[in-house]
Motif scaffolding. Structure first.
Motif, PDB file in Angstrom:
ATOM      1  N   SER A  50      18.846 -13.193   4.650  1.00  0.00           N
ATOM      2  CA  SER A  50      19.326 -14.328   3.858  1.00  0.00           C
ATOM      3  C   SER A  50      20.682 -14.810   4.368  1.00  0.00           C
ATOM      4  CB  SER A  50      19.413 -13.919   2.378  1.00  0.00           C
ATOM      5  OG  SER A  50      20.427 -12.941   2.189  1.00  0.00           O
ATOM      6  N   GLN A  51      21.524 -13.863   4.826  1.00  0.00           N
ATOM      7  CA  GLN A  51      22.803 -14.250   5.405  1.00  0.00           C
ATOM      8  C   GLN A  51      22.603 -15.084   6.667  1.00  0.00           C
ATOM      9  OE1 GLN A  51      24.935 -13.709   2.755  1.00  0.00           O
ATOM     10  NE2 GLN A  51      26.415 -13.206   4.365  1.00  0.00           N
ATOM     11  N   VAL A  52      21.646 -14.639   7.496  1.00  0.00           N
ATOM     12  CA  VAL A  52      21.355 -15.405   8.708  1.00  0.00           C
ATOM     13  C   VAL A  52      20.879 -16.806   8.346  1.00  0.00           C
ATOM     14  CG1 VAL A  52      19.829 -15.554  10.705  1.00  0.00           C
ATOM     15  CG2 VAL A  52      20.897 -13.384  10.117  1.00  0.00           C
ATOM     16  N   ASP A  53      19.987 -16.892   7.361  1.00  0.00           N
ATOM     17  CA  ASP A  53      19.492 -18.206   6.934  1.00  0.00           C
ATOM     18  C   ASP A  53      20.630 -19.070   6.399  1.00  0.00           C
ATOM     19  OD1 ASP A  53      16.965 -17.467   7.654  1.00  0.00           O
ATOM     20  OD2 ASP A  53      16.364 -16.836   5.612  1.00  0.00           O
ATOM     21  N   HIS A  54      21.539 -18.409   5.645  1.00  0.00           N
ATOM     22  CA  HIS A  54      22.663 -19.163   5.092  1.00  0.00           C
ATOM     23  C   HIS A  54      23.549 -19.706   6.214  1.00  0.00           C
ATOM     24  CE1 HIS A  54      25.870 -20.324   2.366  1.00  0.00           C
ATOM     25  NE2 HIS A  54      26.744 -19.593   3.083  1.00  0.00           N
ATOM     26  N   GLU A  55      23.879 -18.850   7.191  1.00  0.00           N
ATOM     27  CA  GLU A  55      24.720 -19.286   8.296  1.00  0.00           C
ATOM     28  C   GLU A  55      24.020 -20.363   9.115  1.00  0.00           C
ATOM     29  OE1 GLU A  55      27.778 -18.499   8.594  1.00  0.00           O
ATOM     30  OE2 GLU A  55      27.715 -17.080   6.932  1.00  0.00           O
ATOM     31  N   ARG A  56      22.703 -20.207   9.284  1.00  0.00           N
ATOM     32  CA  ARG A  56      21.951 -21.209  10.023  1.00  0.00           C
ATOM     33  C   ARG A  56      21.980 -22.557   9.291  1.00  0.00           C
ATOM     34  NH1 ARG A  56      17.080 -18.608  10.889  1.00  0.00           N
ATOM     35  NH2 ARG A  56      18.025 -17.615  12.699  1.00  0.00           N
ATOM     36  N   GLU A  83      31.650 -21.112  14.547  1.00  0.00           N
ATOM     37  CA  GLU A  83      31.880 -19.949  13.671  1.00  0.00           C
ATOM     38  C   GLU A  83      30.572 -19.436  13.086  1.00  0.00           C
ATOM     39  OE1 GLU A  83      34.453 -18.743   9.653  1.00  0.00           O
ATOM     40  OE2 GLU A  83      34.542 -20.801  10.474  1.00  0.00           O
ATOM     41  N   ARG A  84      29.714 -20.371  12.663  1.00  0.00           N
ATOM     42  CA  ARG A  84      28.426 -19.950  12.074  1.00  0.00           C
ATOM     43  C   ARG A  84      27.543 -19.245  13.107  1.00  0.00           C
ATOM     44  NH1 ARG A  84      30.306 -19.499   7.382  1.00  0.00           N
ATOM     45  NH2 ARG A  84      31.233 -21.435   6.578  1.00  0.00           N
ATOM     46  N   LYS A  85      27.607 -19.756  14.363  1.00  0.00           N
ATOM     47  CA  LYS A  85      26.845 -19.092  15.411  1.00  0.00           C
ATOM     48  C   LYS A  85      27.349 -17.676  15.634  1.00  0.00           C
ATOM     49  CE  LYS A  85      25.317 -23.152  18.002  1.00  0.00           C
ATOM     50  NZ  LYS A  85      25.351 -23.856  19.292  1.00  0.00           N
ATOM     51  N   ASN A  86      28.645 -17.513  15.633  1.00  0.00           N
ATOM     52  CA  ASN A  86      29.214 -16.174  15.812  1.00  0.00           C
ATOM     53  C   ASN A  86      28.814 -15.239  14.667  1.00  0.00           C
ATOM     54  OD1 ASN A  86      30.463 -16.945  18.189  1.00  0.00           O
ATOM     55  ND2 ASN A  86      32.378 -17.566  17.168  1.00  0.00           N
ATOM     56  N   LYS A  87      28.854 -15.808  13.449  1.00  0.00           N
ATOM     57  CA  LYS A  87      28.452 -14.987  12.295  1.00  0.00           C
ATOM     58  C   LYS A  87      26.976 -14.603  12.383  1.00  0.00           C
ATOM     59  CE  LYS A  87      31.897 -16.311   8.836  1.00  0.00           C
ATOM     60  NZ  LYS A  87      32.122 -16.852   7.489  1.00  0.00           N
ATOM     61  N   GLN A  88      26.130 -15.563  12.812  1.00  0.00           N
ATOM     62  CA  GLN A  88      24.705 -15.240  12.983  1.00  0.00           C
ATOM     63  C   GLN A  88      24.518 -14.124  14.001  1.00  0.00           C
ATOM     64  OE1 GLN A  88      22.077 -18.637  13.555  1.00  0.00           O
ATOM     65  NE2 GLN A  88      23.571 -19.944  12.503  1.00  0.00           N
ATOM     66  N   ALA A  89      25.242 -14.215  15.116  1.00  0.00           N
ATOM     67  CA  ALA A  89      25.146 -13.170  16.135  1.00  0.00           C
ATOM     68  C   ALA A  89      25.575 -11.820  15.559  1.00  0.00           C
ATOM     69  CB  ALA A  89      26.011 -13.538  17.343  1.00  0.00           C
ATOM     70  N   ALA A  90      26.646 -11.831  14.725  1.00  0.00           N
ATOM     71  CA  ALA A  90      27.123 -10.578  14.124  1.00  0.00           C
ATOM     72  C   ALA A  90      26.071 -10.001  13.167  1.00  0.00           C
ATOM     73  CB  ALA A  90      28.443 -10.826  13.400  1.00  0.00           C
ATOM     74  N   VAL A  91      25.439 -10.905  12.382  1.00  0.00           N
ATOM     75  CA  VAL A  91      24.422 -10.417  11.437  1.00  0.00           C
ATOM     76  C   VAL A  91      23.208  -9.875  12.178  1.00  0.00           C
ATOM     77  CG1 VAL A  91      22.835 -11.136   9.617  1.00  0.00           C
ATOM     78  CG2 VAL A  91      25.200 -11.925   9.568  1.00  0.00           C
ATOM     79  N   ARG A  92      22.809 -10.587  13.260  1.00  0.00           N
ATOM     80  CA  ARG A  92      21.691 -10.087  14.059  1.00  0.00           C
ATOM     81  C   ARG A  92      22.001  -8.717  14.639  1.00  0.00           C
ATOM     82  NH1 ARG A  92      20.996 -15.627  15.497  1.00  0.00           N
ATOM     83  NH2 ARG A  92      22.388 -15.375  17.283  1.00  0.00           N
ATOM     84  N   LYS A  93      23.261  -8.521  15.044  1.00  0.00           N
ATOM     85  CA  LYS A  93      23.658  -7.215  15.546  1.00  0.00           C
ATOM     86  C   LYS A  93      23.557  -6.158  14.447  1.00  0.00           C
ATOM     87  CE  LYS A  93      25.385  -4.575  18.763  1.00  0.00           C
ATOM     88  NZ  LYS A  93      24.646  -4.282  20.019  1.00  0.00           N
ATOM     89  N   GLN A  94      23.970  -6.527  13.236  1.00  0.00           N
ATOM     90  CA  GLN A  94      23.855  -5.603  12.106  1.00  0.00           C
ATOM     91  C   GLN A  94      22.381  -5.257  11.824  1.00  0.00           C
ATOM     92  OE1 GLN A  94      25.871  -7.418   8.827  1.00  0.00           O
ATOM     93  NE2 GLN A  94      27.930  -7.173   9.712  1.00  0.00           N
ATOM     94  N   ILE A  95      21.530  -6.289  11.906  1.00  0.00           N
ATOM     95  CA  ILE A  95      20.087  -6.042  11.672  1.00  0.00           C
ATOM     96  C   ILE A  95      19.540  -5.090  12.725  1.00  0.00           C
ATOM     97  CG2 ILE A  95      17.816  -7.119  11.706  1.00  0.00           C
ATOM     98  CD1 ILE A  95      19.057  -9.575  10.417  1.00  0.00           C
ATOM     99  N   GLU A  96      19.940  -5.312  13.976  1.00  0.00           N
ATOM    100  CA  GLU A  96      19.472  -4.438  15.056  1.00  0.00           C
ATOM    101  C   GLU A  96      19.921  -3.001  14.822  1.00  0.00           C
ATOM    102  OE1 GLU A  96      19.820  -4.136  19.946  1.00  0.00           O
ATOM    103  OE2 GLU A  96      20.647  -5.862  18.858  1.00  0.00           O
ATOM    104  N   VAL A  97      21.215  -2.854  14.473  1.00  0.00           N
ATOM    105  CA  VAL A  97      21.739  -1.502  14.200  1.00  0.00           C
ATOM    106  C   VAL A  97      21.005  -0.869  13.016  1.00  0.00           C
ATOM    107  CG1 VAL A  97      23.783  -0.216  13.449  1.00  0.00           C
ATOM    108  CG2 VAL A  97      23.993  -1.991  15.207  1.00  0.00           C
ATOM    109  N   LEU A  98      20.770  -1.683  11.970  1.00  0.00           N
ATOM    110  CA  LEU A  98      20.087  -1.161  10.788  1.00  0.00           C
ATOM    111  C   LEU A  98      18.659  -0.721  11.105  1.00  0.00           C
ATOM    112  CD1 LEU A  98      20.320  -0.657   7.752  1.00  0.00           C
ATOM    113  CD2 LEU A  98      19.484  -2.983   7.376  1.00  0.00           C
ATOM    114  N   ILE A  99      17.982  -1.479  11.980  1.00  0.00           N
ATOM    115  CA  ILE A  99      16.621  -1.100  12.357  1.00  0.00           C
ATOM    116  C   ILE A  99      16.623   0.258  13.043  1.00  0.00           C
ATOM    117  CG2 ILE A  99      14.714  -1.653  13.911  1.00  0.00           C
ATOM    118  CD1 ILE A  99      15.239  -4.609  13.291  1.00  0.00           C
ATOM    119  N   TYR A 100      17.542   0.419  14.027  1.00  0.00           N
ATOM    120  CA  TYR A 100      17.610   1.712  14.709  1.00  0.00           C
ATOM    121  C   TYR A 100      17.974   2.832  13.738  1.00  0.00           C
ATOM    122  CZ  TYR A 100      17.367  -0.790  19.176  1.00  0.00           C
ATOM    123  OH  TYR A 100      16.963  -1.549  20.222  1.00  0.00           O
ATOM    124  N   ALA A 101      18.919   2.518  12.837  1.00  0.00           N
ATOM    125  CA  ALA A 101      19.334   3.535  11.857  1.00  0.00           C
ATOM    126  C   ALA A 101      18.185   3.892  10.925  1.00  0.00           C
ATOM    127  CB  ALA A 101      20.534   3.025  11.059  1.00  0.00           C
TER     128      ALA A 101
END
Length: 599
Positions: free
Chosen positions: A32-38, A168-186
């Motif tokens: 939802s954060q990614v959608d919001h930033e998008r 800024e929104r693109k950077n935030k999206q990239a950060a959230v995608r990174k969090q999602i990736e980390v969360l998937i591995y975790a």
């Protein structure tokens, strides 16, 4: 406290499910954060795009007015009017886009005021152009150009803000995608560790306990001591307790079985398909002389008499082929070389591929049977013939063939004659029993009316009935035909009537009746004597059995009459019995199969 299997299963399902739901919730939030930033990025792009369009329209409107001022061509005036209309539409669109963002709305409001002021200059310049006052129009256009410089600067600033917002929104999206990736591995790593942890816990608390139960089954099968009992009160502990009770019951049964086999008088053994001994109880060593270890593995025909080997093996072959059981006799050669007559009861077990045998030694029984046959032969030839001669001499003495006897002499001869008659009757009864037991009694079966049997029997005891003043009643409403040996059935009925007269008091009644059903006719002899006790209604039909022991002396009975009568009736396919109430008389009855009159 040990958890139950149901609770453990619930934990195995619930714990991973709770964490999965947590991960799913986190994933949903990040998405939802990614959608919001998008959406914010798209909004910034829209605003910037419409601002650029607005700038282009301003420039197009300004250039069209300038060209129209110098050339007086109507086309450029229309282009300026069209640019004005689109200008207003873009202003409306931008106003709606920034309405929900206070910062953007504030910046846009400044631009909006400048543009409204410039719009007035545009309108005034256009009016001057329309009336032909080029000087005034030029002055207004100068004002417009100065004002448009401020507008362009404000719009550029707003566009730069939107572009910065987009970045800024693109950077935030990239950060959230990174969090999602980390969360998937975790999540994957955590689920693997959780599964391993739960598996180890389940293995420790359940699988190992199940292994104890499984090991106990092997130990029970091999008769080894069981493992220590499981602790706790869960299902596995309860199952372990039940299993131990079963093991104790089986051990008790084994001890009882071993005690029975050890103490059994008969030989209990088993043979395989090759007729070799695989098991035997101690009775085999006691009766045959072979030690158990010496007997095991030995073929059955090796210990049989040569004349019985073929017949015995054929009998066993038939039992195996029929997958059933059977009985046969043979002679076993013991270790010391003597013969023992044996009766075998054999059952074939298809599952075990084995013959289960119970062997009963009948050597003594056969010897007794032979002694009985010898005794009967002796009675028949060596006792009955002299008794018949003595009976003839008594008859001659009573008739006076050797001179007149005194009254005391005649009384003595009569007593001796009675004793002789009793002995002859006893001999005849013994011979009859021997014939029946050996199956050598021949029956002359024919169709006979029951009235003939009754009449002949009563004719032989009428004097005894008169002497005791017994009131005889015969119910002859029916007179069926029966299939019977007339003489033998007269013997049976005579015995029942004689017993009734013997045990009935004087001036009593005696009733003889006949009933029938679809298959049998039943003759009843009812007296008013002392009756038969309940516990002796069956035993009185056995040999040498009487209600009172004194009956054999006081009433001159041998105890064979009812036994012979029972055997004769059963040879005819009927039944014999008694209904009695002690002290109120008895009703003896026997049944015979019906025959058609024309038979």
């Amino acid at each position: 406290m040990t958890l139950s299997l149901g609770k453990k299963a619930l934990i195995l399902v619930t714990v991973p499910l709770v964490f999965e739901l947590g991960f799913v919730g986190t994933f949903a939030y990040l998405v939802s954060q990614v959608d919001h930033e998008r959406a914010r990025e798209a909004h910034a792009r829209d605003v910037a795009g419409h601002l650029n369009v607005l700038l282009r329209l301003v420039m197009e409107r300004s250039s069209s007015l300038i060209v129209a001022h110098f050339t007086s061509r109507e086309t450029f005036r229309r282009r300026a009017d069209l640019a004005k209309k689109r200008f207003y539409r873009e202003k409306e669109i931008i106003t709606n886009l920034v309405a929900d963002n206070p910062h953007e709305k504030e910046s846009w409001d400044k631009v909006y005021k400048l543009m409204n002021e410039g719009d007035r200059y545009f309108d005034h310049a256009k009016t001057m152009v329309d009336i032909g006052n080029k000087l005034a129009a030029g002055m207004e256009m100068v004002k417009v150009n100065r004002l448009m410089a401020d507008v362009f600067q404000a719009i550029d600033h707003l566009v730069e803000e939107q572009e910065a917002e987009t970045l800024e929104r693109k950077n935030k999206q990239a950060a959230v995608r990174k969090q999602i990736e980390v969360l998937i591995y975790a999540a994957v790593a955590f689920n693997i560790l959780l599964a391993l942890g739960l598996a180890l816990a389940f293995n420790k608390s359940t699988a190992q306990r199940l292994k104890v139960l499984l090991d106990n089954t092997y130990k029970l099968a091999s008769q080894q001591p069981l493992s220590p009992p499981l602790r706790g009160d869960d299902e596995l502990a309860q199952l372990d307790g039940t299993f131990r009770k079963m093991a104790e019951a089986l051990a008790s049964m084994r001890r009882k079985e071993s005690a029975i086999l050890s103490s059994a008088a008969d030989i209990i053994c088993s043979l395989d398909q090759e007729r070799r001994f695989t098991q035997a109880n101690p009775a085999a060593a006691q009766q045959w002389g072979y030690e158990i270890d010496d007997l095991l593995g030995r073929r059955l025909d090796q210990i049989l008499d040569e004349e019985d080997q073929k017949a015995t093996l054929e009998q066993i072959g038939k039992i195996i082929e029929a997958n059933g059981h059977g009985n046969f006799t043979n002679r076993v050669i013991t270790k010391d070389g003597s013969e023992r007559d044996c009766e075998w009861s054999v059952v074939w077990s298809h599952e075990e591929k084995s013959l289960m045998c119970v062997v009963h030694d009948i050597t003594e029984r056969k010897q007794i049977d032979q002694m009985k046959r010898d005794f009967v032969a002796m009675v028949s030839h060596d006792l009955r013939t002299p008794l018949t001669s003595i009976q003839m001499v008594h008859s001659l003495l009573s008739a006076g063939a050797y001179g007149e006897l005194t009254e005391d002499g005649l009384e003595s001869v009569s007593g001796a004659q009675d004793c002789c008659d009793r002995l002859i009757t006893l001999v005849n009864d013994l011979l009859d029993l021997e014939r029946m037991e050996s199956g050598r009694m021949d029956l002359n079966v024919e169709s006979v009316q029951v009235s003939e049997i009754i009449a002949a029997s009563l004719n032989m005891v009428k004097n005894a009935i008169k002497q005791k003043k017994i009131q005889l009643t015969i119910e002859n409403s029916i007179d069926p035909f029966v299939k019977a040996d007339k003489e033998r059935m007269i013997q049976v009925l005579l015995n029942l009537i004689a017993n009734a007269v013997k045990f009935s008091p004087e001036n009593s009644g005696l009733l003889i009746s006949v009933v029938k059903d679809n298959e049998f006719a039943t003759i009843n002899v009812k007296d008013e004597g002392r009756g038969v006790p309940e516990n002796q209604k069956t035993s009185i039909f056995e040999r040498f059995k009487q209600v009172n022991k004194s009956d054999s002396k006081g009433r001159k009975g041998s105890g064979l009459g009812l036994a012979i009568s029972k055997a004769i009736v059963e040879l005819h396919g009927g039944q014999i019995g008694v209904e009695s109430e002690e002290g109120k008389g008895s009703t003896f009855y026997f049944s015979l199969p019906l025959a058609a009159p024309e038979a």
